[in-house]
Design a protein around this motif. Sequence first.
Motif, PDB file in Angstrom:
ATOM      1  N   PHE A   1       0.709  -1.188   0.136  1.00 19.10           N
ATOM      2  CA  PHE A   1      -0.028  -0.015  -0.162  1.00 19.10           C
ATOM      3  C   PHE A   1       0.963   1.302   0.026  1.00 19.10           C
ATOM      4  N   ALA A   2       0.603   2.255  -0.967  1.00 21.98           N
ATOM      5  CA  ALA A   2       1.330   3.218  -1.106  1.00 21.98           C
ATOM      6  C   ALA A   2       0.560   4.527  -1.257  1.00 21.98           C
ATOM      7  N   LEU A   3       0.997   5.721  -1.095  1.00 19.32           N
ATOM      8  CA  LEU A   3       0.499   7.058  -1.451  1.00 19.32           C
ATOM      9  C   LEU A   3       0.838   7.713  -2.775  1.00 19.32           C
ATOM     10  N   GLY A   4       0.144   8.162  -3.544  1.00 21.51           N
ATOM     11  CA  GLY A   4       0.188   8.965  -4.516  1.00 21.51           C
ATOM     12  C   GLY A   4       0.657  10.418  -4.268  1.00 21.51           C
ATOM     13  N   MET A   5      -0.245  11.207  -4.557  1.00 24.63           N
ATOM     14  CA  MET A   5      -0.140  12.659  -4.218  1.00 24.63           C
ATOM     15  C   MET A   5      -1.526  13.390  -3.744  1.00 24.63           C
ATOM     16  N   ALA A   6      -1.493  14.505  -3.139  1.00 25.50           N
ATOM     17  CA  ALA A   6      -2.532  15.263  -2.836  1.00 25.50           C
ATOM     18  C   ALA A   6      -2.297  16.575  -3.693  1.00 25.50           C
ATOM     19  N   ASN A   7      -3.222  16.972  -4.325  1.00 23.61           N
ATOM     20  CA  ASN A   7      -2.928  18.001  -5.505  1.00 23.61           C
ATOM     21  C   ASN A   7      -4.056  19.080  -5.338  1.00 23.61           C
ATOM     22  N   ILE A   8      -3.644  20.374  -4.816  1.00 24.89           N
ATOM     23  CA  ILE A   8      -4.658  21.472  -4.765  1.00 24.89           C
ATOM     24  C   ILE A   8      -4.424  22.529  -5.659  1.00 24.89           C
ATOM     25  N   ILE A   9      -5.479  22.766  -6.310  1.00 29.44           N
ATOM     26  CA  ILE A   9      -5.310  23.945  -7.532  1.00 29.44           C
ATOM     27  C   ILE A   9      -6.164  25.188  -7.198  1.00 29.44           C
ATOM     28  N   ALA A  10      -5.603  26.439  -6.968  1.00 33.10           N
ATOM     29  CA  ALA A  10      -6.598  27.455  -6.784  1.00 33.10           C
ATOM     30  C   ALA A  10      -6.079  28.736  -7.962  1.00 33.10           C
ATOM     31  N   SER A  11      -7.259  28.884  -8.618  1.00 29.31           N
ATOM     32  CA  SER A  11      -7.094  29.816  -9.724  1.00 29.31           C
ATOM     33  C   SER A  11      -8.062  31.122  -9.406  1.00 29.31           C
ATOM     34  N   TYR A  12      -7.489  32.142 -10.129  1.00 24.11           N
ATOM     35  CA  TYR A  12      -8.211  33.315  -9.814  1.00 24.11           C
ATOM     36  C   TYR A  12      -8.300  34.061 -11.310  1.00 24.11           C
ATOM     37  N   ASP A  13      -9.325  34.215 -11.675  1.00 23.24           N
ATOM     38  CA  ASP A  13      -9.745  34.653 -13.190  1.00 23.24           C
ATOM     39  C   ASP A  13     -10.510  36.160 -12.972  1.00 23.24           C
ATOM     40  N   MET A  14      -9.916  36.988 -13.602  1.00 24.29           N
ATOM     41  CA  MET A  14     -10.611  38.205 -13.811  1.00 24.29           C
ATOM     42  C   MET A  14     -11.095  38.609 -15.495  1.00 24.29           C
ATOM     43  N   GLY A  15     -10.976  37.516 -16.166  1.00 24.71           N
ATOM     44  CA  GLY A  15     -11.447  37.652 -17.675  1.00 24.71           C
ATOM     45  C   GLY A  15     -10.204  37.863 -18.445  1.00 24.71           C
ATOM     46  N   LYS A  16      -9.723  39.179 -18.370  1.00 19.79           N
ATOM     47  CA  LYS A  16      -8.629  39.370 -19.067  1.00 19.79           C
ATOM     48  C   LYS A  16      -7.056  38.799 -18.606  1.00 19.79           C
ATOM     49  N   THR A  17      -6.806  38.661 -17.195  1.00 18.24           N
ATOM     50  CA  THR A  17      -5.769  38.299 -16.628  1.00 18.24           C
ATOM     51  C   THR A  17      -6.314  37.096 -15.485  1.00 18.24           C
ATOM     52  N   GLY A  18      -5.093  36.672 -15.115  1.00 12.52           N
ATOM     53  CA  GLY A  18      -5.572  35.535 -13.941  1.00 12.52           C
ATOM     54  C   GLY A  18      -4.349  34.996 -13.523  1.00 12.52           C
ATOM     55  N   VAL A  19      -4.348  33.968 -12.531  1.00 12.03           N
ATOM     56  CA  VAL A  19      -3.241  33.237 -12.091  1.00 12.03           C
ATOM     57  C   VAL A  19      -3.675  31.923 -11.592  1.00 12.03           C
ATOM     58  N   VAL A  20      -2.822  30.937 -11.532  1.00  8.76           N
ATOM     59  CA  VAL A  20      -2.620  29.568 -11.200  1.00  8.76           C
ATOM     60  C   VAL A  20      -1.832  29.147 -10.355  1.00  8.76           C
ATOM     61  N   ALA A  21      -2.461  28.781  -9.088  1.00 12.60           N
ATOM     62  CA  ALA A  21      -1.471  28.195  -8.079  1.00 12.60           C
ATOM     63  C   ALA A  21      -1.829  26.709  -7.949  1.00 12.60           C
ATOM     64  N   ASP A  22      -0.758  25.703  -8.301  1.00 16.05           N
ATOM     65  CA  ASP A  22      -0.850  24.305  -8.226  1.00 16.05           C
ATOM     66  C   ASP A  22       0.079  23.442  -7.297  1.00 16.05           C
ATOM     67  N   LEU A  23      -0.470  23.076  -6.111  1.00 17.85           N
ATOM     68  CA  LEU A  23       0.380  22.775  -5.133  1.00 17.85           C
ATOM     69  C   LEU A  23       0.247  21.122  -5.140  1.00 17.85           C
ATOM     70  N   VAL A  24       1.490  20.273  -4.784  1.00 14.44           N
ATOM     71  CA  VAL A  24       1.454  19.083  -4.907  1.00 14.44           C
ATOM     72  C   VAL A  24       2.135  18.382  -3.679  1.00 14.44           C
ATOM     73  N   PHE A  25       1.566  17.342  -2.991  1.00 12.29           N
ATOM     74  CA  PHE A  25       2.158  16.989  -1.724  1.00 12.29           C
ATOM     75  C   PHE A  25       2.115  15.347  -1.977  1.00 12.29           C
ATOM     76  N   GLY A  26       3.283  14.676  -1.289  1.00 10.67           N
ATOM     77  CA  GLY A  26       3.147  13.280  -1.539  1.00 10.67           C
ATOM     78  C   GLY A  26       4.306  12.651  -2.359  1.00 10.67           C
ATOM     79  N   PRO A  27       4.599  11.510  -2.471  1.00  4.88           N
ATOM     80  CA  PRO A  27       5.590  11.043  -3.439  1.00  4.88           C
ATOM     81  C   PRO A  27       5.471  11.209  -4.723  1.00  4.88           C
ATOM     82  N   ARG A  28       4.307  11.045  -5.324  1.00  3.28           N
ATOM     83  CA  ARG A  28       4.263  11.480  -6.667  1.00  3.28           C
ATOM     84  C   ARG A  28       4.472  13.042  -6.994  1.00  3.28           C
ATOM     85  N   GLY A  29       3.992  13.831  -6.095  1.00  2.00           N
ATOM     86  CA  GLY A  29       4.334  15.031  -6.066  1.00  2.00           C
ATOM     87  C   GLY A  29       5.799  15.653  -5.962  1.00  2.00           C
TER      88      GLY A  29
END
Length: 343
Positions: free
Chosen positions: A76-104
């Motif tokens: 039995f083993a772990l893959g990863m936890a993945n959290i993606i936060a995105s902020y979109d204003m239409g013309k511009t935006g930002v994405v933060a994609d964080l990973v935890f665990g062995p796969r990450g």
Amino acid sequence: MKAITKTNYVKNIFFAAVLFTGASLVAQEEVEEKKAISISGSADAYFRTNLSATDEADADGAFINPGSSFAEETGFALGMANIIASYDMGKTGVVADLVFGPRGEAATFNQNVINQLYAYWNVSEGTTITAGRFNTFLGYEVISPVANMNYSTSYLFSNGPFSHVGVKADFALSEDFSLMLAVTNVADINNNFTGVYALGAQLGYSGQFLNFYYDGGEFLGLEVDYTGGFDLSEDFFLGINAAYADSDGAGFAGAALYPQLATSDSFKLGLRGEYFSVFDGVDGTDDPSVFAATLTGSYSIENLTIKPEVRLDSWSDNEPYFDTDGAASKSLSSFLIAAIYSF
């Protein structure tokens, strides 16, 4: 008369306030729609066992596994936890994609928990500029198991880059044609200590993509990659990936087919057949190759996906595996079952 006049005046003020409040709420809702924040992600774990070899790790803690990225441990083993936060204003935006665990950790080479971190600007309807760290445009597979049919990954994916840090521009040339141009650090490197930069390009046509990467021999040298697929019927899809990489005479080449059949709304069956070879550019006598066949089922219920998978890897030489009796072997058969939850 004065009382009536005063009452009308108060009514007018009241109605004006109501209208102003309503207009303010509508304007606020429009602003909130433009400033849309979304959170998504996934978590996965798996059980893997070797069918033709021991599950026991060696003295250095290394497991007997196919040798491609991720899903490398047994038991039995772990893959990863993945959290993606995105902020979109239409013309511009930002994405933060964080990973935890062995796969990450493997995907970021233990540099940090940042899988992706970028800002984008939609310059026009057909042009977008992106700056930061973003996952690679090369190859058929991706880091997150949510977007892959197979849970374990291919040799082509494992030997290519995972991510790039730099700037890219995407152009929608027409309804069918697209073009991407990029200038980045050498693949998978957050910081540039050598002054060497990599160039990337992608030409797309109706879901078929021809990709180029060049870093002057710092990592992959030159890689040319084709990624695409075809809907052969309503329920049957065929994915294709082929790549060639050469860095001063050493590199790799390979091709993979991904036939996938949807038997129902909740179950799919996918096969990955891959041929992969490496070469050192010397005399060709020590250039091993491998054929790997991976059969994966995918059953989904709500946001949970269960993937049972059988995999066979067979090398031409160099005997990379050891069976349960300790004898060297060129082939390895293994089984895993993974659970993936996305939100």
